[in-house]
Design a protein around this motif. Sequence first.
Motif, short mmCIF file in Angstrom:
data_model
loop_
_atom_site.label_atom_id
_atom_site.label_comp_id
_atom_site.label_asym_id
_atom_site.label_seq_id
_atom_site.Cartn_x
_atom_site.Cartn_y
_atom_site.Cartn_z
N ILE A 39 2.18 1.81 -3.52
CA ILE A 39 1.10 2.22 -4.44
C ILE A 39 0.72 3.67 -4.17
N THR A 40 0.63 4.03 -2.89
CA THR A 40 0.33 5.42 -2.54
C THR A 40 1.42 6.35 -3.07
N SER A 41 2.68 5.94 -2.92
CA SER A 41 3.80 6.75 -3.42
C SER A 41 3.73 6.90 -4.94
N ALA B 154 0.82 -1.22 0.00
CA ALA B 154 0.00 0.00 0.00
C ALA B 154 0.85 1.27 0.00
N TRP B 155 1.93 1.28 0.79
CA TRP B 155 2.76 2.48 0.87
C TRP B 155 3.41 2.80 -0.47
N THR C 48 5.75 14.34 0.76
CA THR C 48 4.97 13.19 1.24
C THR C 48 5.54 11.89 0.71
N VAL C 49 5.89 11.86 -0.58
CA VAL C 49 6.50 10.67 -1.16
C VAL C 49 7.82 10.36 -0.45
N LEU D 142 7.11 8.74 2.85
CA LEU D 142 6.68 7.35 2.65
C LEU D 142 7.86 6.45 2.30
N VAL E 50 1.02 6.80 -6.83
CA VAL E 50 -0.10 7.71 -7.14
C VAL E 50 0.31 9.16 -6.88
N LEU E 51 0.96 9.40 -5.74
CA LEU E 51 1.40 10.75 -5.42
C LEU E 51 2.47 11.25 -6.40
#
Length: 149
Positions: A84-86, A81-82, A134-135, A138, A88-89
Amino acid sequence: MTKFLLSVHVIAAIVAIGPVTVAASMFPPAARKALETPDDPGATGTVALLHRICQVYAAVGVAVPVFGLATGSAMGVLGDAWLITSIVLTVLAAAVLVLLVLPRQGALAEGRGTRETTVRLAMFTGIFNLLWATVTVLMIVRPGSTTGA
């Protein structure tokens, strides 16, 4: 191989993304100065230089997600998840840079902008920088990592 890929990924982030975030942050005040003193070649030259730095390092910055994906694949974490979130960001940050920051910088560098353009540009630059920060967090914290961080 994983350590090599991770090293290249981190070095590319430092070398490419760092200059874009700094130059993009310096651009709005430099553009305001150039708007206030259009006959000052130093002010207009600074604006052109900062825009060029952003363009060049944005292109070089493509290496960051390329090596990031290669590293994630080698580490077997592409489904985490971390990460995938990175991803996307990172896509959002790239979109903000390419669609909102660079075109406004270009308009201002060509003398086709207003003070209002610099205000919006500063906002979009802040969003771009916040996304990258933020990336970065993460990437360091990585929820569920075994580093103890």
